[in-house]
Design a protein around this motif. Structure first.
Motif, PDB file in Angstrom:
ATOM      1  N   CYS A 212      41.516  35.585  49.809  1.00  0.00           N
ATOM      2  CA  CYS A 212      40.970  35.391  48.464  1.00  0.00           C
ATOM      3  C   CYS A 212      40.738  36.707  47.741  1.00  0.00           C
ATOM      4  CB  CYS A 212      39.648  34.627  48.593  1.00  0.00           C
ATOM      5  SG  CYS A 212      38.805  34.293  47.033  1.00  0.00           S
ATOM      6  N   ILE A 213      40.973  36.684  46.429  1.00  0.00           N
ATOM      7  CA  ILE A 213      40.554  37.766  45.546  1.00  0.00           C
ATOM      8  C   ILE A 213      39.612  37.125  44.524  1.00  0.00           C
ATOM      9  CG2 ILE A 213      42.588  37.508  44.038  1.00  0.00           C
ATOM     10  CD1 ILE A 213      42.417  40.573  43.578  1.00  0.00           C
ATOM     11  N   SER A 214      38.471  37.751  44.249  1.00  0.00           N
ATOM     12  CA  SER A 214      37.454  37.116  43.418  1.00  0.00           C
ATOM     13  C   SER A 214      36.909  38.067  42.357  1.00  0.00           C
ATOM     14  CB  SER A 214      36.302  36.596  44.283  1.00  0.00           C
ATOM     15  OG  SER A 214      35.692  37.655  45.001  1.00  0.00           O
ATOM     16  N   ILE A 215      36.325  37.478  41.315  1.00  0.00           N
ATOM     17  CA  ILE A 215      35.739  38.249  40.215  1.00  0.00           C
ATOM     18  C   ILE A 215      34.380  37.648  39.858  1.00  0.00           C
ATOM     19  CG2 ILE A 215      35.963  38.971  37.806  1.00  0.00           C
ATOM     20  CD1 ILE A 215      38.960  38.813  38.078  1.00  0.00           C
ATOM     21  N   ILE A 216      33.387  38.506  39.673  1.00  0.00           N
ATOM     22  CA  ILE A 216      32.075  38.100  39.156  1.00  0.00           C
ATOM     23  C   ILE A 216      32.083  38.298  37.645  1.00  0.00           C
ATOM     24  CG2 ILE A 216      29.594  38.547  39.170  1.00  0.00           C
ATOM     25  CD1 ILE A 216      30.482  37.420  41.774  1.00  0.00           C
ATOM     26  N   LYS A 221      26.921  35.035  36.042  1.00  0.00           N
ATOM     27  CA  LYS A 221      26.639  33.613  36.155  1.00  0.00           C
ATOM     28  C   LYS A 221      27.738  32.830  36.850  1.00  0.00           C
ATOM     29  CE  LYS A 221      23.625  33.301  32.076  1.00  0.00           C
ATOM     30  NZ  LYS A 221      23.420  32.640  30.751  1.00  0.00           N
ATOM     31  N   TRP A 222      28.932  33.442  36.962  1.00  0.00           N
ATOM     32  CA  TRP A 222      30.068  32.723  37.527  1.00  0.00           C
ATOM     33  C   TRP A 222      30.825  33.589  38.524  1.00  0.00           C
ATOM     34  CZ3 TRP A 222      31.140  27.646  36.517  1.00  0.00           C
ATOM     35  CH2 TRP A 222      30.510  27.070  35.416  1.00  0.00           C
ATOM     36  N   LEU A 223      31.385  32.919  39.531  1.00  0.00           N
ATOM     37  CA  LEU A 223      32.288  33.550  40.489  1.00  0.00           C
ATOM     38  C   LEU A 223      33.642  32.869  40.365  1.00  0.00           C
ATOM     39  CD1 LEU A 223      33.051  35.200  43.089  1.00  0.00           C
ATOM     40  CD2 LEU A 223      32.216  33.216  44.400  1.00  0.00           C
ATOM     41  N   PHE A 224      34.694  33.662  40.105  1.00  0.00           N
ATOM     42  CA  PHE A 224      36.060  33.124  40.090  1.00  0.00           C
ATOM     43  C   PHE A 224      36.744  33.498  41.391  1.00  0.00           C
ATOM     44  CE2 PHE A 224      40.594  34.066  39.584  1.00  0.00           C
ATOM     45  CZ  PHE A 224      41.062  32.795  39.275  1.00  0.00           C
ATOM     46  N   GLU A 225      37.459  32.539  41.992  1.00  0.00           N
ATOM     47  CA  GLU A 225      38.188  32.794  43.229  1.00  0.00           C
ATOM     48  C   GLU A 225      39.636  32.331  43.105  1.00  0.00           C
ATOM     49  OE1 GLU A 225      35.392  32.069  46.926  1.00  0.00           O
ATOM     50  OE2 GLU A 225      35.053  30.529  45.387  1.00  0.00           O
ATOM     51  N   ASN A 226      40.550  33.211  43.464  1.00  0.00           N
ATOM     52  CA  ASN A 226      41.970  32.887  43.574  1.00  0.00           C
ATOM     53  C   ASN A 226      42.260  32.900  45.070  1.00  0.00           C
ATOM     54  OD1 ASN A 226      44.747  32.781  43.595  1.00  0.00           O
ATOM     55  ND2 ASN A 226      45.033  34.351  42.018  1.00  0.00           N
ATOM     56  N   PHE A 268      42.209  27.606  42.647  1.00  0.00           N
ATOM     57  CA  PHE A 268      41.631  28.507  41.646  1.00  0.00           C
ATOM     58  C   PHE A 268      40.288  27.887  41.288  1.00  0.00           C
ATOM     59  CE2 PHE A 268      46.280  28.323  40.664  1.00  0.00           C
ATOM     60  CZ  PHE A 268      46.625  29.580  41.153  1.00  0.00           C
ATOM     61  N   LYS A 269      39.200  28.588  41.552  1.00  0.00           N
ATOM     62  CA  LYS A 269      37.887  27.940  41.442  1.00  0.00           C
ATOM     63  C   LYS A 269      36.856  28.801  40.737  1.00  0.00           C
ATOM     64  CE  LYS A 269      35.449  27.299  45.242  1.00  0.00           C
ATOM     65  NZ  LYS A 269      34.945  26.733  46.516  1.00  0.00           N
ATOM     66  N   PHE A 270      36.061  28.153  39.879  1.00  0.00           N
ATOM     67  CA  PHE A 270      34.918  28.780  39.216  1.00  0.00           C
ATOM     68  C   PHE A 270      33.644  28.146  39.775  1.00  0.00           C
ATOM     69  CE2 PHE A 270      38.399  29.285  36.265  1.00  0.00           C
ATOM     70  CZ  PHE A 270      38.218  30.549  35.739  1.00  0.00           C
ATOM     71  N   THR A 271      32.750  28.978  40.299  1.00  0.00           N
ATOM     72  CA  THR A 271      31.501  28.497  40.888  1.00  0.00           C
ATOM     73  C   THR A 271      30.306  29.097  40.159  1.00  0.00           C
ATOM     74  OG1 THR A 271      32.564  28.349  43.058  1.00  0.00           O
ATOM     75  CG2 THR A 271      30.158  28.320  43.009  1.00  0.00           C
ATOM     76  N   LYS A 272      29.345  28.244  39.813  1.00  0.00           N
ATOM     77  CA  LYS A 272      28.113  28.744  39.204  1.00  0.00           C
ATOM     78  C   LYS A 272      27.299  29.500  40.248  1.00  0.00           C
ATOM     79  CE  LYS A 272      27.435  25.136  35.704  1.00  0.00           C
ATOM     80  NZ  LYS A 272      26.531  24.057  35.239  1.00  0.00           N
ATOM     81  N   ILE A 273      26.846  30.674  39.885  1.00  0.00           N
ATOM     82  CA  ILE A 273      26.019  31.477  40.785  1.00  0.00           C
ATOM     83  C   ILE A 273      24.557  31.091  40.596  1.00  0.00           C
ATOM     84  CG2 ILE A 273      25.284  33.821  41.392  1.00  0.00           C
ATOM     85  CD1 ILE A 273      28.005  34.812  40.374  1.00  0.00           C
ATOM     86  N   LYS A 274      23.943  30.688  41.693  1.00  0.00           N
ATOM     87  CA  LYS A 274      22.546  30.238  41.613  1.00  0.00           C
ATOM     88  C   LYS A 274      21.629  31.423  41.323  1.00  0.00           C
ATOM     89  CE  LYS A 274      23.206  26.431  44.863  1.00  0.00           C
ATOM     90  NZ  LYS A 274      22.785  25.840  46.149  1.00  0.00           N
TER      91      LYS A 274
END
Length: 276
Positions: A212-216, A221-226, A268-274
């Motif tokens: 995975c490569i990811s971006i904050i 508020k969000w984490l993107f993961e490829n 490809f996913k966007f996750t809300k950061i708690k």
């Protein structure tokens, strides 16, 4: 009394079904896809209801690479996508190969995204070696996620430690683009053996691991993961001002014999950061 209980139970089931149906409808409308080209082809423009003002561009893939010929196969500009309420599909063939892609919308309590699957059939009489899909997710029109400084983009180093992409060694110099291929040793792919990849002359000397490569996002508020489910052949990013793309390129097949099919999948996913 039994009849009343039966009716109440039935009403409860109908209410539950309505709630579930409502959730599904919301999930499907929470992420929208449309073709980024007026002719009904090329890249997919993606928007999310919870992120107004952000547009993501997906080219899946820009092309496929291998060791054969010039090292490139197909081109995303010839794609024609069939959009459905819960995803999208496409299929393309030429005289040698056939490939198809399926995208499915997925949602959970804190995340939304697209599951993807690619299959590639070798109809030729030659063996394809190191068949890789060059999947591109571009953030140029998504200022919350665009990260050309690479200080919010994360990968795993050779020891499995989480690091920013800014700290990874890069091959740069006169006449070279500000982009980079990052090899993944476990895939056993030598990037310099692919004519198309070698031509750019921007292969990092530092190996990475993981899938995975990811971006904050800039507001945290969000984490993107490829992310790839199977083997990653390499990671890639273009850190020029008008790009800001990140790739996790899957290995579809180490050797794809004539008549055989290779495949890869991921999300490809966007996750809300708690909030802490």
């Amino acid at each position: 009394m039994m009849r009343i209980r039966y009716l109440l139970c039935l009403l409860g089931l109908l209410f539950f079904a309505y709630e579930v149906s409502g959730q599904v409808t919301f999930a499907q409308s929470a992420i929208a896809m449309e073709t980024a080209d007026a002719q009904g082809r090329v890249a997919i423009a993606i928007t999310l209801a919870e992120m107004p003002g952000q547009k993501f561009v997906l080219e899946i893939p820009e092309l496929f690479t291998s060791k054969i010929g010039k090292g490139e196969h197909f081109n995303y500009s010839k794609q024609f996508w069939n959009y459905r309420q819960d995803g999208a599909d496409m299929k393309l063939s030429d005289e040698k190969y056939t490939y198809e892609i399926h995208l499915d919308k997925v949602i959970s309590k804190n995340a939304i995204g697209l599951k993807w699957k690619i299959t590639f059939k070798n109809n030729s009489e030659e063996t394809l070696e190191d068949l890789i899909s060059f999947n591109c997710w571009t953030m140029n029109s998504a200022p919350l996620f665009k990260d050309v400084s690479m200080k919010r983009t994360y990968v795993l180093d050779s020891a499995g430690n989480k690091i920013t992409l800014a700290t990874v060694r890069k091959t740069q110099g006169s006449g070279r683009r500000n982009m980079q291929y990052y090899p993944v040793a476990k895939s056993k792919v030598n990037l310099s053996e692919s004519p198309w990849i070698r031509n750019w002359n921007v292969i990092s000397t530092q190996g990475l691991t993981g899938k995975c490569i990811s971006i904050i996002s800039t507001d945290s508020k969000w984490l993107f993961e490829n992310k790839v489910d199977g083997k990653v052949a390499f990671f890639f990013n273009n850190f020029e001002d008008d790009h800001g793309c990140v790739h996790a390129s899957p290995l579809l097949a180490k050797k794809l014999l004539p008549g055989k099919t290779g495949s890869a999948s991921g999300i490809f996913k966007f996750t809300k950061i708690k909030n802490k």
